[in-house]
Motif scaffolding. Sequence first.
Motif, PDB file in Angstrom:
ATOM      1  N   VAL A 118       0.851  -1.181   0.000  1.00  0.00           N
ATOM      2  CA  VAL A 118       0.000   0.000   0.000  1.00  0.00           C
ATOM      3  C   VAL A 118       0.889   1.234   0.000  1.00  0.00           C
ATOM      4  N   HIS A 119       0.624   2.159  -0.910  1.00  0.00           N
ATOM      5  CA  HIS A 119       1.347   3.425  -0.986  1.00  0.00           C
ATOM      6  C   HIS A 119       0.343   4.561  -0.819  1.00  0.00           C
ATOM      7  N   ALA A 120       0.813   5.696  -0.351  1.00  0.00           N
ATOM      8  CA  ALA A 120      -0.039   6.873  -0.207  1.00  0.00           C
ATOM      9  C   ALA A 120       0.795   8.134  -0.399  1.00  0.00           C
ATOM     10  N   ALA A 121       0.122   9.192  -0.803  1.00  0.00           N
ATOM     11  CA  ALA A 121       0.746  10.513  -0.907  1.00  0.00           C
ATOM     12  C   ALA A 121      -0.316  11.545  -0.554  1.00  0.00           C
ATOM     13  N   THR A 122       0.132  12.660  -0.024  1.00  0.00           N
ATOM     14  CA  THR A 122      -0.797  13.735   0.334  1.00  0.00           C
ATOM     15  C   THR A 122      -0.416  15.012  -0.403  1.00  0.00           C
ATOM     16  N   ARG A 123      -1.408  15.894  -0.511  1.00  0.00           N
ATOM     17  CA  ARG A 123      -1.197  17.179  -1.180  1.00  0.00           C
ATOM     18  C   ARG A 123      -1.949  18.247  -0.393  1.00  0.00           C
ATOM     19  N   PRO A 124      -1.238  19.214   0.162  1.00  0.00           N
ATOM     20  CA  PRO A 124      -1.942  20.293   0.854  1.00  0.00           C
ATOM     21  C   PRO A 124      -2.707  21.160  -0.142  1.00  0.00           C
ATOM     22  N   SER A 125      -3.730  21.816   0.343  1.00  0.00           N
ATOM     23  CA  SER A 125      -4.522  22.695  -0.506  1.00  0.00           C
ATOM     24  C   SER A 125      -3.624  23.720  -1.201  1.00  0.00           C
ATOM     25  N   GLY A 126      -3.692  23.737  -2.521  1.00  0.00           N
ATOM     26  CA  GLY A 126      -2.904  24.682  -3.297  1.00  0.00           C
ATOM     27  C   GLY A 126      -1.443  24.311  -3.444  1.00  0.00           C
ATOM     28  N   GLY A 127      -1.023  23.175  -2.864  1.00  0.00           N
ATOM     29  CA  GLY A 127       0.382  22.767  -2.919  1.00  0.00           C
ATOM     30  C   GLY A 127       0.620  21.623  -3.883  1.00  0.00           C
ATOM     31  N   ALA A 168      -1.108  16.026  10.504  1.00  0.00           N
ATOM     32  CA  ALA A 168      -0.649  17.223   9.797  1.00  0.00           C
ATOM     33  C   ALA A 168       0.362  16.829   8.723  1.00  0.00           C
ATOM     34  N   SER A 169       1.569  17.360   8.765  1.00  0.00           N
ATOM     35  CA  SER A 169       2.577  17.035   7.759  1.00  0.00           C
ATOM     36  C   SER A 169       3.641  16.106   8.324  1.00  0.00           C
ATOM     37  N   GLY A 170       3.341  15.422   9.421  1.00  0.00           N
ATOM     38  CA  GLY A 170       4.297  14.517  10.055  1.00  0.00           C
ATOM     39  C   GLY A 170       4.455  13.210   9.295  1.00  0.00           C
ATOM     40  N   PRO A 171       5.170  12.255   9.875  1.00  0.00           N
ATOM     41  CA  PRO A 171       5.385  10.961   9.220  1.00  0.00           C
ATOM     42  C   PRO A 171       4.155  10.064   9.342  1.00  0.00           C
ATOM     43  N   TRP A 172       4.053   9.069   8.469  1.00  0.00           N
ATOM     44  CA  TRP A 172       3.005   8.063   8.552  1.00  0.00           C
ATOM     45  C   TRP A 172       3.302   7.138   9.721  1.00  0.00           C
ATOM     46  N   THR A 173       2.287   6.794  10.499  1.00  0.00           N
ATOM     47  CA  THR A 173       2.419   5.845  11.611  1.00  0.00           C
ATOM     48  C   THR A 173       1.463   4.690  11.365  1.00  0.00           C
ATOM     49  N   PRO A 174       1.982   3.479  11.062  1.00  0.00           N
ATOM     50  CA  PRO A 174       1.099   2.339  10.834  1.00  0.00           C
ATOM     51  C   PRO A 174       0.679   1.701  12.162  1.00  0.00           C
ATOM     52  N   GLY A 195      -6.562  19.662   7.574  1.00  0.00           N
ATOM     53  CA  GLY A 195      -5.219  19.138   7.340  1.00  0.00           C
ATOM     54  C   GLY A 195      -4.586  18.485   8.551  1.00  0.00           C
ATOM     55  N   SER A 196      -5.364  18.275   9.635  1.00  0.00           N
ATOM     56  CA  SER A 196      -4.789  17.751  10.873  1.00  0.00           C
ATOM     57  C   SER A 196      -4.499  16.265  10.825  1.00  0.00           C
ATOM     58  N   ILE A 197      -5.187  15.514   9.968  1.00  0.00           N
ATOM     59  CA  ILE A 197      -4.993  14.059   9.965  1.00  0.00           C
ATOM     60  C   ILE A 197      -5.380  13.471   8.610  1.00  0.00           C
ATOM     61  N   THR A 198      -4.650  12.432   8.207  1.00  0.00           N
ATOM     62  CA  THR A 198      -4.984  11.621   7.043  1.00  0.00           C
ATOM     63  C   THR A 198      -4.911  10.173   7.489  1.00  0.00           C
ATOM     64  N   VAL A 199      -5.868   9.342   7.064  1.00  0.00           N
ATOM     65  CA  VAL A 199      -5.932   7.941   7.477  1.00  0.00           C
ATOM     66  C   VAL A 199      -6.119   7.075   6.243  1.00  0.00           C
ATOM     67  N   VAL A 200      -5.377   5.961   6.158  1.00  0.00           N
ATOM     68  CA  VAL A 200      -5.532   4.965   5.099  1.00  0.00           C
ATOM     69  C   VAL A 200      -5.767   3.625   5.781  1.00  0.00           C
ATOM     70  N   GLY A 201      -6.679   2.801   5.260  1.00  0.00           N
ATOM     71  CA  GLY A 201      -6.946   1.483   5.840  1.00  0.00           C
ATOM     72  C   GLY A 201      -6.814   0.380   4.811  1.00  0.00           C
ATOM     73  N   TRP A 202      -6.403  -0.809   5.251  1.00  0.00           N
ATOM     74  CA  TRP A 202      -6.285  -1.946   4.336  1.00  0.00           C
ATOM     75  C   TRP A 202      -6.236  -3.246   5.133  1.00  0.00           C
ATOM     76  N   ALA A 203      -6.484  -4.352   4.448  1.00  0.00           N
ATOM     77  CA  ALA A 203      -6.378  -5.672   5.069  1.00  0.00           C
ATOM     78  C   ALA A 203      -4.911  -6.057   5.101  1.00  0.00           C
ATOM     79  N   GLY A 204      -4.407  -6.270   6.280  1.00  0.00           N
ATOM     80  CA  GLY A 204      -2.986  -6.549   6.457  1.00  0.00           C
ATOM     81  C   GLY A 204      -2.580  -7.910   5.951  1.00  0.00           C
ATOM     82  N   TYR A 205      -1.291  -8.046   5.699  1.00  0.00           N
ATOM     83  CA  TYR A 205      -0.723  -9.299   5.217  1.00  0.00           C
ATOM     84  C   TYR A 205      -0.443 -10.220   6.399  1.00  0.00           C
ATOM     85  N   GLY A 206      -0.591 -11.520   6.203  1.00  0.00           N
ATOM     86  CA  GLY A 206      -0.251 -12.480   7.247  1.00  0.00           C
ATOM     87  C   GLY A 206      -1.431 -13.357   7.593  1.00  0.00           C
ATOM     88  N   PRO A 207      -1.192 -14.352   8.466  1.00  0.00           N
ATOM     89  CA  PRO A 207      -2.243 -15.310   8.775  1.00  0.00           C
ATOM     90  C   PRO A 207      -3.458 -14.682   9.446  1.00  0.00           C
TER      91      PRO A 207
END
Length: 124
Positions: free
Chosen positions: A14-23, A76-82, A53-65
């Motif tokens: 899973v990949h993601a990218a964000t774009r701020p308004s006007g950026g 905001a503009s911080g790092p992704w935390t899985p 712009g305070s939060i972005t969330v992505v969801g998916w079915a994880g790999y594994g048993p």
Amino acid sequence: ASWVVEDTSGAMLVHAATRPSGGAWGAPASLGQLSANGSSSNLIPPVAAARDGSITVVGWAGYGPAGNPNVAVRLASGPWTPMVVAGNPEIADVLATNNGHASVIWSKPNGVKYHVSLMQSDYQ
């Protein structure tokens, strides 16, 4: 935006990218491996972003048993935390609201039926 990429070993990521308004779009980030259960709902992982712009969330079915639902949260503009949400892979939706609040909705087997679960969190 979120999407799935198959690497040279055949793993689905899973990949993601964000774009701020006007950026401009930020660099794509790899968030984690996708379940190989063949569900077409996995091919476009749900993504939600708060209007402020305070939060972005992505969801998916994880790999594994266990195939646990996975989310990646970006404040905001911080790092992704899985993180793993709970023990069923069928995430139905992710929602994000202002001030860093997010919700994840998924179905969960209950004997011969299913019920819908909801997890809400303030990730601040």
